[in-house]
Design a protein around this motif. Structure first.
Motif, PDB file in Angstrom:
ATOM      1  N   GLU A 211       0.845  -1.181   0.000  1.00  0.00           N
ATOM      2  CA  GLU A 211       0.000   0.000   0.000  1.00  0.00           C
ATOM      3  C   GLU A 211       0.894   1.249   0.000  1.00  0.00           C
ATOM      4  N   PRO A 212       0.435   2.337  -0.641  1.00  0.00           N
ATOM      5  CA  PRO A 212       1.273   3.544  -0.693  1.00  0.00           C
ATOM      6  C   PRO A 212       1.364   4.227   0.659  1.00  0.00           C
ATOM      7  N   LEU A 213       2.578   4.528   1.079  1.00  0.00           N
ATOM      8  CA  LEU A 213       2.830   5.266   2.312  1.00  0.00           C
ATOM      9  C   LEU A 213       3.454   6.609   1.957  1.00  0.00           C
ATOM     10  N   ALA A 214       3.369   7.556   2.865  1.00  0.00           N
ATOM     11  CA  ALA A 214       3.863   8.905   2.577  1.00  0.00           C
ATOM     12  C   ALA A 214       5.324   8.893   2.145  1.00  0.00           C
ATOM     13  N   ARG A 215       6.132   8.025   2.768  1.00  0.00           N
ATOM     14  CA  ARG A 215       7.557   8.032   2.450  1.00  0.00           C
ATOM     15  C   ARG A 215       7.857   7.464   1.064  1.00  0.00           C
ATOM     16  N   HIS A 216       6.891   6.767   0.457  1.00  0.00           N
ATOM     17  CA  HIS A 216       7.112   6.198  -0.875  1.00  0.00           C
ATOM     18  C   HIS A 216       7.039   7.250  -1.976  1.00  0.00           C
ATOM     19  N   PHE A 217       6.290   8.330  -1.741  1.00  0.00           N
ATOM     20  CA  PHE A 217       6.019   9.267  -2.831  1.00  0.00           C
ATOM     21  C   PHE A 217       7.250  10.035  -3.310  1.00  0.00           C
ATOM     22  N   PRO A 218       8.153  10.512  -2.431  1.00  0.00           N
ATOM     23  CA  PRO A 218       9.360  11.145  -2.971  1.00  0.00           C
ATOM     24  C   PRO A 218      10.199  10.203  -3.828  1.00  0.00           C
ATOM     25  N   TRP A 219      10.240   8.923  -3.471  1.00  0.00           N
ATOM     26  CA  TRP A 219      10.992   7.962  -4.285  1.00  0.00           C
ATOM     27  C   TRP A 219      10.300   7.762  -5.632  1.00  0.00           C
ATOM     28  N   ARG A 220       8.958   7.719  -5.612  1.00  0.00           N
ATOM     29  CA  ARG A 220       8.225   7.657  -6.878  1.00  0.00           C
ATOM     30  C   ARG A 220       8.512   8.891  -7.720  1.00  0.00           C
ATOM     31  N   ASN A 221       8.566  10.055  -7.069  1.00  0.00           N
ATOM     32  CA  ASN A 221       8.778  11.301  -7.805  1.00  0.00           C
ATOM     33  C   ASN A 221      10.123  11.318  -8.517  1.00  0.00           C
ATOM     34  N   ARG A 222      11.132  10.698  -7.933  1.00  0.00           N
ATOM     35  CA  ARG A 222      12.439  10.692  -8.601  1.00  0.00           C
ATOM     36  C   ARG A 222      12.376   9.865  -9.883  1.00  0.00           C
ATOM     37  N   ILE A 223      11.527   8.817  -9.898  1.00  0.00           N
ATOM     38  CA  ILE A 223      11.364   8.020 -11.117  1.00  0.00           C
ATOM     39  C   ILE A 223      10.681   8.855 -12.194  1.00  0.00           C
TER      40      ILE A 223
END
Length: 371
Positions: A211-223
């Motif tokens: 499930e998406p957690l807040a800390r995952h989104f910056p890593w997604r953003n770098r992709i």
């Protein structure tokens, strides 16, 4: 594509790589350091208990049965794994200081070879901004661009929908999600995410069922930033994930563009700030295409992140004593190196041992903090 000459992975080493990355406290940075230090994922897994022990904790790598279940789930979805040194790994991602070690992808990988632009912005976007995002994406996809976004509410959803409506024989859309590839967030984007996966390309860095957690989104953003030659911010508040994506794009040497808005609307303040700091003001899809046509790695925008994003692994050395310099507030690794007086390799070794022991958290932007 990256490392086109790299030898094909054996089935056992591919399995070991997935197991290594899924083992407790192993992230993209520590994964790269471990592979560089031990040569193979199998050797790295064998060394994990000893390394974590030096950091002060007992350790067990990911269970083999769990990895077998994950691989079966990926195959059932019709998805596949893409490793950082695969011949078809995207060049833009490979040039990041911390490229995703393993991606799960579903859809048309030919979109990796298309000229690409990220279109991002506010989740609570205004009706006008949603219309603009859809219009820009439709035009760009119609001209052969891959429109990259994050399948969030608002601008992201409009960008994907517009690209799907306007996609030509060559253009299309790439969705990057912060969850596992079998999880939809937000739930109302179920049909849109499925259409992106079947008509475009869907990418996840997280394991299936995550499930998406807040800390995952910056890593997604770098992709998102790494896949595209340029990032266009349509509408954004002063502190938003879209601005993180823009900063990561700038740090990666990509073009940063923004659409200006009324200073009376808080949702325009982020874009206006980007323009003031050096992002290129654009008002049409033609402006975007003119900027990105033949992009050679020399962006016209002068917007830059103020702090270096230090992800790159250094040569392993005896660990430095850095625990006392760390707190719960994230600080750049470069700052730890400066304050400790130790070499980069010694600091990275110490951070690796602390991370494997569960005592360290890595944040996007090359920053670390105590867990």
């Amino acid at each position: 594509m990256s490392e086109a000459q790299a030898p094909a992975l054996s089935r056992d080493e591919a399995f070991a790589r997935i197991r290594l990355l899924r083992s407790p406290n192993v992230g993209p940075v520590s994964y790269a350091q471990l592979l560089r230090r031990f040569g193979t994922a199998s050797e790295a897994i064998a060394a994990l208990p000893d390394l974590a022990g030096r950091g002060g904790a007992r350790y067990r790598p990911a269970e083999v049965a769990r990895i077998e279940d994950e691989i079966a789930a990926v195959r059932k979805l019709g998805a596949r794994y893409l490793f950082h040194d695969s011949p078809d790994y995207p060049e833009g991602l490979a040039r990041l200081e911390s490229p995703p070690p393993i991606l799960t992808v579903r859809g048309d990988p030919a979109l990796f070879t298309r000229p690409s632009v990220a279109v991002v912005g506010a989740r609570n976007a205004s009706a006008g901004a949603v219309k603009l995002a859809r219009h820009f994406a439709t035009a760009l996809a119609g001209e052969g661009y891959a429109v990259v976004s994050g399948l969030a509410r608002g601008i992201d959803s409009a960008a994907h929908a517009g690209a799907l409506a306007g996609m030509s024989e060559w253009g299309g859309t790439i969705g990057v999600i912060a969850s596992g590839i079998d999880v939809t967030y937000p739930p109302e984007n179920l049909d849109l995410q499925e259409e992106v996966a079947t008509r475009g390309l869907l990418i996840a860095e997280m394991p299936p069922r995550t499930e998406p957690l807040a800390r995952h989104f910056p890593w997604r953003n770098r992709i998102i930033a790494g896949l595209a030659s340029g990032t266009l911010v349509v509408e954004a508040a002063p502190k938003s994930g879209s601005l993180i994506t823009a900063r990561l794009a700038a740090e990666a040497g990509r073009e940063v563009m923004a659409i200006p808005g009324s200073p009376l609307d808080s949702r325009s303040q982020g874009c206006n700030h980007l323009i003031r700091e050096g992002a290129v003001l654009v008002q049409s899809a033609e402006d975007v295409m003119e900027l990105l046509a033949g992009f050679d790695g020399a962006p016209r925008s002068t917007f830059r992140e103020s702090e270096p994003l230090a992800f790159a692994p250094a040569e392993p050395e005896d660990p430095a004593d850095v625990a006392g310099l760390l707190g719960t507030a994230p600080v750049p690794v470069d700052e730890i190196v400066r304050q400790s007086g130790a070499s980069t390799g010694a600091v990275q070794t110490a951070l690796l041992e602390l991370e494997l022991a569960g005592r360290l958290i890595r944040h996007a932007g090359g920053r670390v903090s105590l867990a």
